[in-house]
Design an enzyme around this catalytic site. Sequence first.
Site, short mmCIF file in Angstrom:
data_model
loop_
_atom_site.label_atom_id
_atom_site.label_comp_id
_atom_site.label_asym_id
_atom_site.label_seq_id
_atom_site.Cartn_x
_atom_site.Cartn_y
_atom_site.Cartn_z
N HIS A 205 -2.54 0.10 1.29
CA HIS A 205 -3.84 0.75 1.55
C HIS A 205 -4.75 0.58 0.33
O HIS A 205 -5.94 0.28 0.46
CB HIS A 205 -3.66 2.26 1.77
N THR B 234 -1.94 -9.58 13.20
CA THR B 234 -1.17 -8.40 13.61
C THR B 234 -1.57 -8.08 15.05
O THR B 234 -2.75 -7.98 15.35
CB THR B 234 -1.49 -7.18 12.71
N GLU C 244 1.46 2.71 0.85
CA GLU C 244 0.25 3.27 0.22
C GLU C 244 -0.42 2.27 -0.72
O GLU C 244 -1.66 2.23 -0.80
CB GLU C 244 0.58 4.57 -0.52
N ASP D 43 -7.31 -3.39 13.23
CA ASP D 43 -7.05 -3.23 11.79
C ASP D 43 -7.76 -4.30 10.96
O ASP D 43 -7.58 -4.36 9.74
CB ASP D 43 -5.54 -3.22 11.51
N TRP E 158 -2.32 -0.10 13.76
CA TRP E 158 -2.95 0.21 15.06
C TRP E 158 -4.44 0.50 14.90
O TRP E 158 -5.12 0.85 15.86
CB TRP E 158 -2.22 1.36 15.75
N THR F 89 7.33 4.11 1.35
CA THR F 89 6.10 4.91 1.33
C THR F 89 5.13 4.35 0.29
O THR F 89 3.94 4.20 0.55
CB THR F 89 6.43 6.39 1.05
#
Length: 408
Positions: free
Chosen positions: A216, A237, A213, A232, A224, A209
């Site tokens: 990000h 990808t 993050e 993206d 997706w 997780t």
Amino acid sequence: MRFIFLFTFLVTTVFTFAQRNCGTALYAARFENEIVTQQINSSYNRDTIEDEILTIPVVVHVLYNNNAQNISDAQIRSQIDVLNEDFRRMNVDAANTPEAFKVHAADSRIMFCLAQINPEGYAAKGIIRKYTSTRVFDLNDGMKYNAAGGDNAWNSKKYLNIWICNMGSNAIGYASQPGGQADRDGIVIQYNAFGRIGTLMPNFNKGRTATHEIAHWLGLRHIWGDNECGNDGINDTPQQSGYNNNCPSFPTLSSCSADANGDMFMNFMDYTNDACMNMFTHGQKTKMRGQFAINGPRNSFMNSFACDSSMSTAAPLPDDTISAVKTIAPSFKIYPNPATNELNVEGLNGFDLKGQALKIYSATGVLQFSKSNLISTEKINISHLTSGVYFVSIISGKDRKIIKLIKQ
Ligand SMILES: [Zn+2]
């Protein structure tokens, strides 16, 4: 009443345990305009050098309402280990990347440390623990502010701030985008989805997780593209019709798959279980490293040295004692300042000195004076101190206030 409680418990359990629930896209939508306006002013230091190791100092703010949420140092350190494996592609399960995708898998050459120096130049361990009366935080950033039951960020130009707290069913994590407002810059992780030891949710027990993050935080989007067959912004990808849950088997095809290899569901930016994700791509690596380039929004980290304890200018202040009892945060004043022989100390904002303890440290963190069981209005004899800078500290529960004192 019992029914409502039970219902809430069940809903929370279902949402919390079944599938990944990252709040980043929802959160980012609130700040779209701000990010555009704040992405300027980032020329700090120097450009990155191709493939140099970039090491990011991390400060972990543990906000706990009960003992289970006050996760151990060992659990926190296990998360740093995971990050250094995942971002360097040194994770053992890299071997599980399907052969067809291995050519795309990249070592981002980004690493992390628990900060060894705090913003004031003191030696630190990069972990802050704080009791909060807030039982459940939502995506409105309360955990990032003292005034809202959270803990204020350390300078986010120099530190990656990670807040650990209980978000209930709101999300298991969310991140701010590069270029956002400094005081809420960082990532937030559900306390039982952080690290790979301790009591963790079954599907989120390998520290992925935080890997997700932080990616990000370094500018990556969900694989997706947060849309049906979305984009993206990364070339290597494959397009996916949406996110994948649980643990699919290869190949998994969707309506917009480019070829027979289908979805890259083992990418850290999908929604699969921790045990089933194991790679970033070269395109994702380029995007993440680009944040640190001379005109990138995280270029200031090229001028951050908090991973190197030898750069600290002062010894650590003593650890706070851990307390699960809520207390009024210490607020007090000292006068005169500068002072020569006698120092007056009084509580402020409803904080009573009575029964509290006061300590005076030298600028290098050495204890010089200590007095417990204070009365409400204290007079402290400081005539024995040599001239110089000192710090007057009062600790109440898990909160501490420090005031700089000049002794003449
Ligand atoms: Zn996400």
